[in-house]
Every structure is written in C-alpha cells, then in structure tokens.
Design a protein around this motif. Structure first.
Motif, mmCIF file in Angstrom:
data_model
loop_
_atom_site.group_PDB
_atom_site.id
_atom_site.type_symbol
_atom_site.label_atom_id
_atom_site.label_comp_id
_atom_site.label_asym_id
_atom_site.label_seq_id
_atom_site.Cartn_x
_atom_site.Cartn_y
_atom_site.Cartn_z
ATOM 1 N N GLU A 154 -62.059 127.305 91.531
ATOM 2 C CA GLU A 154 -63.004 128.567 90.426
ATOM 3 C C GLU A 154 -64.034 127.979 91.443
ATOM 4 N N ALA A 155 -64.412 129.440 91.943
ATOM 5 C CA ALA A 155 -65.670 129.429 92.652
ATOM 6 C C ALA A 155 -66.523 130.772 92.524
ATOM 7 N N MET A 156 -68.032 131.139 92.006
ATOM 8 C CA MET A 156 -68.207 132.644 91.934
ATOM 9 C C MET A 156 -69.288 132.895 92.965
ATOM 10 N N LEU A 157 -69.267 134.037 93.759
ATOM 11 C CA LEU A 157 -70.621 134.799 94.724
ATOM 12 C C LEU A 157 -71.603 135.327 93.999
ATOM 13 N N SER A 158 -72.332 135.632 94.132
ATOM 14 C CA SER A 158 -73.639 136.506 93.711
ATOM 15 C C SER A 158 -73.014 138.554 94.036
ATOM 16 N N ASP A 159 -72.630 139.146 92.848
ATOM 17 C CA ASP A 159 -72.907 140.330 93.209
ATOM 18 C C ASP A 159 -73.724 141.222 93.635
ATOM 19 N N SER A 160 -75.365 140.045 93.552
ATOM 20 C CA SER A 160 -76.126 141.505 93.926
ATOM 21 C C SER A 160 -76.537 141.353 95.184
ATOM 22 N N GLN A 161 -77.401 142.619 95.701
ATOM 23 C CA GLN A 161 -77.828 142.671 97.037
ATOM 24 C C GLN A 161 -79.125 141.300 97.387
ATOM 25 N N VAL A 162 -79.191 140.769 98.305
ATOM 26 C CA VAL A 162 -80.417 140.115 99.067
ATOM 27 C C VAL A 162 -81.296 140.825 98.787
ATOM 28 N N ILE A 163 -81.605 141.567 99.466
ATOM 29 C CA ILE A 163 -82.152 142.868 99.283
ATOM 30 C C ILE A 163 -81.141 143.996 98.918
ATOM 31 N N GLU A 164 -82.500 145.718 98.833
ATOM 32 C CA GLU A 164 -81.881 147.124 98.039
ATOM 33 C C GLU A 164 -81.414 146.890 99.907
ATOM 34 N N GLY A 165 -79.759 147.239 99.104
ATOM 35 C CA GLY A 165 -79.145 148.346 100.635
ATOM 36 C C GLY A 165 -78.710 147.226 101.386
ATOM 37 N N VAL A 166 -78.943 146.122 101.180
ATOM 38 C CA VAL A 166 -78.326 145.064 102.266
ATOM 39 C C VAL A 166 -77.530 143.596 101.802
ATOM 40 N N ASP A 167 -76.322 144.234 101.333
ATOM 41 C CA ASP A 167 -75.393 142.915 101.107
ATOM 42 C C ASP A 167 -75.433 141.344 101.537
ATOM 43 N N VAL B 24 -75.404 127.286 88.240
ATOM 44 C CA VAL B 24 -74.206 126.268 88.094
ATOM 45 C C VAL B 24 -73.201 127.353 86.075
ATOM 46 N N LEU B 25 -72.560 127.634 86.239
ATOM 47 C CA LEU B 25 -71.767 127.892 85.281
ATOM 48 C C LEU B 25 -70.760 127.111 84.416
ATOM 49 N N ASN B 26 -70.816 127.044 83.075
ATOM 50 C CA ASN B 26 -69.963 126.376 82.357
ATOM 51 C C ASN B 26 -68.634 127.409 82.460
ATOM 52 N N ARG B 27 -67.294 126.357 82.628
ATOM 53 C CA ARG B 27 -66.636 127.137 82.464
ATOM 54 C C ARG B 27 -65.514 128.091 81.068
ATOM 55 N N ASP B 28 -66.061 126.982 80.471
ATOM 56 C CA ASP B 28 -65.708 127.924 78.378
ATOM 57 C C ASP B 28 -66.940 128.559 78.361
ATOM 58 N N GLY B 29 -66.700 129.840 78.944
ATOM 59 C CA GLY B 29 -67.168 130.670 78.391
ATOM 60 C C GLY B 29 -68.071 131.871 79.450
ATOM 61 N N ASP C 94 -65.122 119.347 92.161
ATOM 62 C CA ASP C 94 -66.222 118.250 91.299
ATOM 63 C C ASP C 94 -66.434 119.320 90.151
ATOM 64 N N MET C 95 -67.068 120.509 90.861
ATOM 65 C CA MET C 95 -67.305 120.921 89.423
ATOM 66 C C MET C 95 -66.731 121.396 88.291
ATOM 67 N N ASN C 96 -64.957 121.910 88.788
ATOM 68 C CA ASN C 96 -64.573 122.290 88.098
ATOM 69 C C ASN C 96 -63.700 121.279 86.876
ATOM 70 N N ASP C 97 -63.820 119.928 87.610
ATOM 71 C CA ASP C 97 -63.114 118.822 86.932
ATOM 72 C C ASP C 97 -64.288 118.263 86.008
ATOM 73 N N ARG C 98 -65.774 118.825 86.442
ATOM 74 C CA ARG C 98 -66.587 118.785 85.796
ATOM 75 C C ARG C 98 -66.355 119.452 84.039
#
Length: 275
Positions: free
Chosen positions: A48-61, A158-163, A80-84
């Motif tokens: 379980e991991a995530m990727l940013s969905d924002s563009q690094v600069i306008e018009g550029v992924d 880093v996000l909390n898995r719960d919520g 390890d983060m998931n385990d935590r």
C-alpha cells in the motif's frame, strides 16, 4: 520570536548553500544503472503506497522513476511503513534538467521563496546574487546537486492507514519556511518525533535525509558522498522513458538558471505579489 526564526532560517540556508557548493565538487563516476518504474514496482509488490497526482509544474507530469537498485529498498520502506500503520506517498522522483531548471522559476515556487526571503530581509528586495544563493539551497541550481536528476532521490509524505490523515511533520510538502530544515526547532515535539521516526526507517533501507528539507531522501549520489563519505555512483543523466536510454549530462555543474534569469524572475514575482 520572529527575530529568532529569521536568524535560524538564514543560518540554515547559508549551511545549505555551503552543502550544495561542496556537493558540486564531489567526483561522480556514473555507473550507467538503468531506471525502473516506481508505479510498476508498487503494483507488483502488492504494497500500500501512493503517488502524487499533482503536476511537478503546470503542464508537466511527474516522472516516477528511480534507479533499478533502489526499487527493492523503496518497496521495503513501504512495507515497513504499512506494518507501522503508515502509507508511503511519493511526491516526486526523477526530474529532467529542464524540469529542474523550470521548477526554480515557476511562479508557485519562486513566489513562495521570494516571500520567505523578503521576510528574512525585513522586506528589503534581495539582489539577484542573494536570491540565487537562496534558490540554490531550495531548488538545486545545477544538475550535479539536483539529485532528482540522478534518479537517486525521492520526496515523500507519510499518511495514516486508518483514515488517510497525513502524519504530522510540522507542515505539509512543500514548505519553505523556518519549519523546512529536518531538525527545525520550530515544529511541535510530535512533529519532531515523527520526522525522526520516518528518517530512522528510511535510513534502515539506505536512504539518507537531506538536512535542509524534511521530505527529501536519497541514496548513492553526491549527497551521500557528503553525508556519509561513500563514492557517488549515480550522477545527473538525461533519461528517455520510451527507450530506457540514459546519458550522463555534460557540464553537470553548469548553472541551470543565469543571474539574468533570476533577476527577471524577481521582477516578475514582485509584480505578482504586489498586484
């Protein structure tokens, strides 16, 4: 108080400038190791991991690639983060030299940096040399010290898995203030503890923290040479996502932005900020 914060910020940015100048002088023997896709690795590993969905600069992924040998430790970090009870979020990874150049002068970044510098100077408009020095510390000024261009650096949250609530690090990515340095005393004890815990976890898998940004970690490049004394095996490269080909960048210590460009950016930013 505010004066203490300004003094601390100035000291940290001066140290960051000196760090970057040292890194520009470290030798690099590019090993030629290919790149690998972070999204593909996450999917294959079933973590379980995530990727940013924002563009690094306008018009550029954003380009979610890093060196192949860094994939396994990155996935280990995510596990390890998931385990935590945490979720690793990759905010940024590889940047082309054009992205690195444009990022330093894109309005959202430059305006924020200039506002911080105006706060530091008590409202006095900085000269281009001073602003160049600050931009150097905040957004690397040349490919060699912009380790994102080496495919060896990641920016993370880093996000909390719960919520899904973000783990408190004192400010969100990307902050430009006295809270930005990794060991800033101007964040809460909880935020300091979280930064330390995340850094310890990253270090277990070989990723070192950049001391002047609480979100940046890297491995195998000139930052590690300076921080840990290890020879840099990853240097700045041009990378073709279609073919996978990579080519070491010629003149990697040549500034990406000139003083004239910084001067124009100051004028443009001041116009926006006072509009």
């Amino acid at each position: 108080d505010d004066a203490q914060r300004r003094v601390y910020w100035a000291q940290q940015m001066d140290e960051a400038h000196q760090f970057m100048m040292r890194c520009a002088q470290h030798p690099v023997t590019e090993c030629g190791e290919p790149f690998a896709s972070i999204p593909d690795a996450i999917k294959q590993a079933d973590v379980e991991a995530m990727l940013s969905d924002s563009q690094v600069i306008e018009g550029v992924d954003r380009i979610f690639f890093i060196r192949q040998s860094l994939i396994a430790p990155l996935i280990a970090v995510a596990r390890d983060m998931n385990d935590r009870g945490w979720i690793l979020k990759i905010e940024d990874a590889f940047r082309t030299r054009q992205i690195q150049k444009d990022l330093a002068r894109t309005p959202v970044v430059f305006d924020r940096a200039l506002k911080t510098v105006l706060w530091e100077t008590g409202g006095k408009t900085p000269d281009p040399e001073f602003m160049f020095k600050r931009v150097l510390a905040l957004v690397a000024y040349c490919p060699q010290v912009g380790t994102h261009t080496s495919g060896s650096a990641i920016d993370i949250s880093v996000l909390n898995r719960d919520g899904g609530r973000e783990i408190d690090r004192g400010a969100p990515y990307i902050e430009l203030s006295e809270k930005t340095p990794m060991t800033s005393p101007f964040v809460s004890p909880e935020a300091q503890a979280n930064r330390k815990a995340i850094t310890e976890l990253m270090r277990r898998h070989g990723f070192l923290e950049y001391p002047y940004e609480f979100w940046h970690y890297n491995q195998g490049d000139v930052y590690e040479t300076d921080l840990n004394g290890k020879p840099a095996r990853f240097g700045p490269v041009d990378f073709d996502q279609t073919t996978g080909a990579l080519t070491p960048i010629d003149n990697p210590t040549e500034p990406l932005n000139s003083l004239d460009e910084i001067r124009r950016s100051i004028d443009e930013s001041l116009a926006r900020l006072t509009a």
